[in-house]
Motif scaffolding. Structure first.
Motif, PDB file in Angstrom:
ATOM      1  N   PHE A  53     -31.045  25.918 -79.189  1.00 53.45           N
ATOM      2  CA  PHE A  53     -29.621  26.078 -78.920  1.00 53.45           C
ATOM      3  C   PHE A  53     -28.889  26.244 -80.248  1.00 53.45           C
ATOM      4  CE2 PHE A  53     -31.462  23.448 -75.575  1.00 53.45           C
ATOM      5  CZ  PHE A  53     -31.108  24.179 -74.438  1.00 53.45           C
ATOM      6  N   LYS A  54     -27.866  27.060 -80.245  1.00 49.74           N
ATOM      7  CA  LYS A  54     -27.121  27.300 -81.478  1.00 49.74           C
ATOM      8  C   LYS A  54     -26.182  26.145 -81.815  1.00 49.74           C
ATOM      9  CE  LYS A  54     -27.162  32.366 -81.338  1.00 49.74           C
ATOM     10  NZ  LYS A  54     -26.338  33.598 -81.246  1.00 49.74           N
ATOM     11  N   THR A  55     -25.673  25.482 -80.792  1.00 49.55           N
ATOM     12  CA  THR A  55     -24.680  24.420 -81.024  1.00 49.55           C
ATOM     13  C   THR A  55     -24.997  23.186 -80.182  1.00 49.55           C
ATOM     14  OG1 THR A  55     -23.210  25.099 -79.229  1.00 49.55           O
ATOM     15  CG2 THR A  55     -22.916  26.196 -81.365  1.00 49.55           C
ATOM     16  N   PRO A  56     -24.483  22.017 -80.592  1.00 51.44           N
ATOM     17  CA  PRO A  56     -24.634  20.815 -79.769  1.00 51.44           C
ATOM     18  C   PRO A  56     -24.011  20.961 -78.385  1.00 51.44           C
ATOM     19  CG  PRO A  56     -24.010  20.218 -81.997  1.00 51.44           C
ATOM     20  CD  PRO A  56     -23.895  21.712 -81.907  1.00 51.44           C
ATOM     21  N   ASN A  57     -22.940  21.719 -78.279  1.00 43.02           N
ATOM     22  CA  ASN A  57     -22.311  21.929 -76.967  1.00 43.02           C
ATOM     23  C   ASN A  57     -23.258  22.639 -76.006  1.00 43.02           C
ATOM     24  OD1 ASN A  57     -19.943  20.663 -77.676  1.00 43.02           O
ATOM     25  ND2 ASN A  57     -18.875  22.555 -78.223  1.00 43.02           N
ATOM     26  N   GLU A  58     -23.981  23.632 -76.505  1.00 46.35           N
ATOM     27  CA  GLU A  58     -24.955  24.337 -75.666  1.00 46.35           C
ATOM     28  C   GLU A  58     -26.076  23.386 -75.250  1.00 46.35           C
ATOM     29  OE1 GLU A  58     -26.382  27.818 -77.635  1.00 46.35           O
ATOM     30  OE2 GLU A  58     -24.387  28.700 -77.868  1.00 46.35           O
ATOM     31  N   ALA A  59     -26.512  22.556 -76.193  1.00 43.58           N
ATOM     32  CA  ALA A  59     -27.566  21.587 -75.881  1.00 43.58           C
ATOM     33  C   ALA A  59     -27.066  20.558 -74.865  1.00 43.58           C
ATOM     34  CB  ALA A  59     -28.025  20.888 -77.163  1.00 43.58           C
ATOM     35  N   SER A  90     -28.639  16.778 -89.673  1.00 43.75           N
ATOM     36  CA  SER A  90     -27.653  16.541 -90.720  1.00 43.75           C
ATOM     37  C   SER A  90     -26.325  16.111 -90.124  1.00 43.75           C
ATOM     38  CB  SER A  90     -27.460  17.801 -91.575  1.00 43.75           C
ATOM     39  OG  SER A  90     -28.468  17.893 -92.552  1.00 43.75           O
ATOM     40  N   ARG A  91     -25.550  15.404 -90.925  1.00 47.12           N
ATOM     41  CA  ARG A  91     -24.299  14.825 -90.439  1.00 47.12           C
ATOM     42  C   ARG A  91     -23.385  15.877 -89.824  1.00 47.12           C
ATOM     43  NH1 ARG A  91     -22.113  12.729 -87.788  1.00 47.12           N
ATOM     44  NH2 ARG A  91     -20.337  11.332 -87.789  1.00 47.12           N
ATOM     45  N   GLY A  92     -23.347  17.047 -90.432  1.00 48.39           N
ATOM     46  CA  GLY A  92     -22.465  18.095 -89.952  1.00 48.39           C
ATOM     47  C   GLY A  92     -22.811  18.631 -88.578  1.00 48.39           C
ATOM     48  N   MET A  93     -23.996  18.321 -88.088  1.00 42.43           N
ATOM     49  CA  MET A  93     -24.385  18.769 -86.743  1.00 42.43           C
ATOM     50  C   MET A  93     -23.738  17.928 -85.644  1.00 42.43           C
ATOM     51  SD  MET A  93     -26.154  21.439 -87.071  1.00 42.43           S
ATOM     52  CE  MET A  93     -26.657  21.583 -85.358  1.00 42.43           C
ATOM     53  N   LYS A  94     -23.264  16.744 -85.989  1.00 45.56           N
ATOM     54  CA  LYS A  94     -22.566  15.864 -85.033  1.00 45.56           C
ATOM     55  C   LYS A  94     -23.383  15.610 -83.765  1.00 45.56           C
ATOM     56  CE  LYS A  94     -18.061  17.295 -86.787  1.00 45.56           C
ATOM     57  NZ  LYS A  94     -16.733  17.906 -86.497  1.00 45.56           N
ATOM     58  N   LEU A  95     -24.626  15.226 -83.970  1.00 42.47           N
ATOM     59  CA  LEU A  95     -25.521  15.001 -82.830  1.00 42.47           C
ATOM     60  C   LEU A  95     -25.157  13.752 -82.035  1.00 42.47           C
ATOM     61  CD1 LEU A  95     -29.049  15.977 -84.234  1.00 42.47           C
ATOM     62  CD2 LEU A  95     -27.363  17.384 -83.046  1.00 42.47           C
ATOM     63  N   GLU A 145     -41.555  17.208 -75.307  1.00 41.33           N
ATOM     64  CA  GLU A 145     -40.489  18.204 -75.332  1.00 41.33           C
ATOM     65  C   GLU A 145     -39.832  18.212 -76.701  1.00 41.33           C
ATOM     66  OE1 GLU A 145     -36.657  19.749 -72.698  1.00 41.33           O
ATOM     67  OE2 GLU A 145     -37.514  17.780 -72.299  1.00 41.33           O
ATOM     68  N   ILE A 146     -39.447  19.404 -77.154  1.00 44.99           N
ATOM     69  CA  ILE A 146     -38.757  19.557 -78.431  1.00 44.99           C
ATOM     70  C   ILE A 146     -37.516  20.405 -78.189  1.00 44.99           C
ATOM     71  CG2 ILE A 146     -38.914  20.258 -80.846  1.00 44.99           C
ATOM     72  CD1 ILE A 146     -42.005  20.291 -80.444  1.00 44.99           C
ATOM     73  N   ILE A 147     -36.394  19.934 -78.703  1.00 44.86           N
ATOM     74  CA  ILE A 147     -35.148  20.679 -78.608  1.00 44.86           C
ATOM     75  C   ILE A 147     -34.599  20.861 -80.015  1.00 44.86           C
ATOM     76  CG2 ILE A 147     -32.763  20.656 -77.760  1.00 44.86           C
ATOM     77  CD1 ILE A 147     -33.765  18.960 -75.397  1.00 44.86           C
ATOM     78  N   PHE A 148     -34.417  22.127 -80.412  1.00 40.12           N
ATOM     79  CA  PHE A 148     -33.845  22.433 -81.725  1.00 40.12           C
ATOM     80  C   PHE A 148     -32.410  22.897 -81.554  1.00 40.12           C
ATOM     81  CE2 PHE A 148     -38.413  23.245 -82.728  1.00 40.12           C
ATOM     82  CZ  PHE A 148     -38.551  22.339 -83.768  1.00 40.12           C
ATOM     83  N   ILE A 149     -31.552  22.447 -82.493  1.00 36.01           N
ATOM     84  CA  ILE A 149     -30.141  22.811 -82.426  1.00 36.01           C
ATOM     85  C   ILE A 149     -29.672  23.304 -83.794  1.00 36.01           C
ATOM     86  CG2 ILE A 149     -27.808  22.010 -81.857  1.00 36.01           C
ATOM     87  CD1 ILE A 149     -29.128  19.691 -80.310  1.00 36.01           C
ATOM     88  N   GLY A 150     -28.994  24.446 -83.811  1.00 33.73           N
ATOM     89  CA  GLY A 150     -28.441  24.971 -85.057  1.00 33.73           C
ATOM     90  C   GLY A 150     -28.964  26.351 -85.390  1.00 33.73           C
ATOM     91  N   LYS A 151     -28.225  27.068 -86.211  1.00 34.24           N
ATOM     92  CA  LYS A 151     -28.570  28.454 -86.516  1.00 34.24           C
ATOM     93  C   LYS A 151     -29.854  28.588 -87.330  1.00 34.24           C
ATOM     94  CE  LYS A 151     -25.588  28.687 -90.630  1.00 34.24           C
ATOM     95  NZ  LYS A 151     -26.718  28.764 -91.596  1.00 34.24           N
ATOM     96  N   ASP A 152     -30.171  27.597 -88.155  1.00 30.49           N
ATOM     97  CA  ASP A 152     -31.382  27.699 -88.980  1.00 30.49           C
ATOM     98  C   ASP A 152     -32.641  27.520 -88.139  1.00 30.49           C
ATOM     99  OD1 ASP A 152     -30.260  28.113 -91.659  1.00 30.49           O
ATOM    100  OD2 ASP A 152     -29.396  26.126 -91.390  1.00 30.49           O
TER     101      ASP A 152
END
Length: 433
Positions: A396-402, A421-426, A376-383
């Motif tokens: 998912f666009k945001t960590p909250n959605e994920a 990246s750090r700014g994603m706050k995973l 399984e692969i889960i991508f998060i973020g607008k890029d």
């Protein structure tokens, strides 16, 4: 205006620096630094009320007593004070930079050298134009060796940091696809990191080089370095090593031409092999025996969410979400693809500071992930979300959605790579894994 010498006299009274009124150290010097959205001159009075002995300011209107020390520029004064302190220290200082593995390498070198010496190492990642001066000013007279991490996201930054830390020894861990926006592409990264080599050439310092890395060899040749200590996988190096195992923890066989040795570590990720070898090489250079080197490496426990293997109630998670760039993301995917596990999942967040290269780099990482044999692969973020039409992954666009998805669809009995990246706050997702 207050001179550096007067500031240093005040510094010697307490040996403490503060830059945040929320964490004032009693008796410290408070440096009223400015940022894009704040002017700490405005908080100088509060710093004194909270226990600082003096406040260093650069706006005269805030000077209302002798406890306010007026300088031309607070940041420059902090850097000059650090240079002055460095000049009082007659010790080896190892300057360390690179696109990936800086902090892990710094911690490994420190773990090794601390087996024999009183060491100081950069705390956390205080590695920029403010962090390096603060690190230097934290070195006390009983320290025998210092390891100073130097980060950069544009050219001339390493050059500046070298004038502050004044390294006698240096190492570039690697050069990769990081901070491409600020450096102006990969060639700019190489040029920026090579500023450490240029400083060591000018000061006749020692340089540790991974001979297997063609970029570093090219850069060191161009710099004209002459005090070189090599490590790598081939004969002819001061330290020769081989990766014995990395599933899930790294085991290394190595030799210094006199003695063969082997060490088991608590690090995961085959990409950390070269960081381990660097620490071995530096320990050997500083006259440490193989037993002490191995003990330092074996005792090191990764933390700060870098190559950190964490067991949760349901899964095994590779916590590598402190930061990410295309080079480290690719290495992490290569690593999980060869680890032994019945089920594997990758949760990947956007990579920042890639500038015009961002779209193509995210596409390349997405393609690699699709081809990595993951369940399984889960991508998060607008890029990454730009590739949402691919049916091989969840987007998912945001960590909250994920997080909402993971709560409804819990992952169990998996090995999970969590990286972005750090700014994603995973780190916010760890509780759902």
């Amino acid at each position: 205006m207050i001179t550096t010498e007067i500031l240093y006299a005040h510094f010697l009274e307490n040996l403490q620096i503060s830059t945040d009124t929320r964490n004032i150290i009693k008796g410290s010097l408070f440096f009223a630094l400015k940022g894009d959205h704040f002017n700490a001159n405005e908080f100088a009075a509060q710093a004194l009320e909270n226990g600082a002995s003096f406040a260093i300011i650069d706006e005269e209107k805030y000077k209302i007593s002798d406890r306010y020390l007026l300088v031309e520029d607070v940041l420059t004064s902090l850097q000059d004070l650090a240079r002055h302190h460095r000049n009082q220290l007659n010790i080896p200082v190892i300057g360390l930079t690179g696109s990936n593995g800086k902090t892990t390498s710094k911690e490994l070198v420190n773990a090794v050298l601390a087996e024999r010496y009183k060491t100081f190492a950069t705390f956390g990642n205080l590695n920029n134009h403010i962090g390096v001066p603060l690190s230097i000013l934290s070195i006390r007279n009983d320290v025998e060796v210092a390891i100073i991490e130097m980060g950069a996201n544009h050219q001339k930054e390493i050059e500046l940091l070298c004038t502050i830390a004044q390294p006698t020894h240096g190492i570039i861990t690697n050069v990769g696809m990081a901070h491409l926006d600020g450096f102006g592409g990969f060639e700019g990264v190489k040029k920026g990191k090579a500023e450490l080599y240029a400083y060591l050439k000018k000061t006749n310092g020692y340089t540790f080089i991974n001979r297997d890395n063609s970029y570093l060899m090219e850069m060191s040749t161009a710099a004209g370095l002459n005090k070189l200590i090599f490590y790598g996988t081939e004969t002819g190096n001061t330290i020769k090593g081989q990766l014995k195992s990395s599933d899930p923890f790294i085991e290394v066989d190595w030799t210094n031409h006199e003695e063969e040795s082997s060490v088991k570590t608590h690090l995961t990720g085959s990409y950390n092999f070269e960081n381990i070898l660097a620490a071995i090489c530096i320990g050997d250079f500083f006259d440490m025996n193989p037993e002490s080197i191995n003990q330092g490496l074996a005792n090191y426990q990764p933390k700060n969410n870098r190559s950190q293997l964490t067991k949760t109630d349901r899964n095994t998670v590779i916590c590598d979400f402190y930061n990410a760039n295309p080079s480290s993301m690719s290495a992490a995917l290569n690593n999980i693809s060869v680890l032994t596990a019945d089920q594997k999942t990758a949760i990947l967040g956007d990579m920042f500071e890639l500038g015009p290269e961002s779209a193509i780099q995210h596409e390349l990482i997405a393609k690699q992930a699709f081809e990595s044999g993951l369940n399984e692969i889960i991508f998060i973020g607008k890029d990454f979300y730009a590739y949402k039409d691919n049916t091989k992954a969840k987007f998912f666009k945001t960590p909250n959605e994920a997080a909402a998805y993971l709560q409804e669809n819990p992952i169990k009995n998996n090995m999970i790579l969590l990286k972005g990246s750090r700014g994603m706050k995973l780190e916010s997702l760890l509780q759902y894994l």
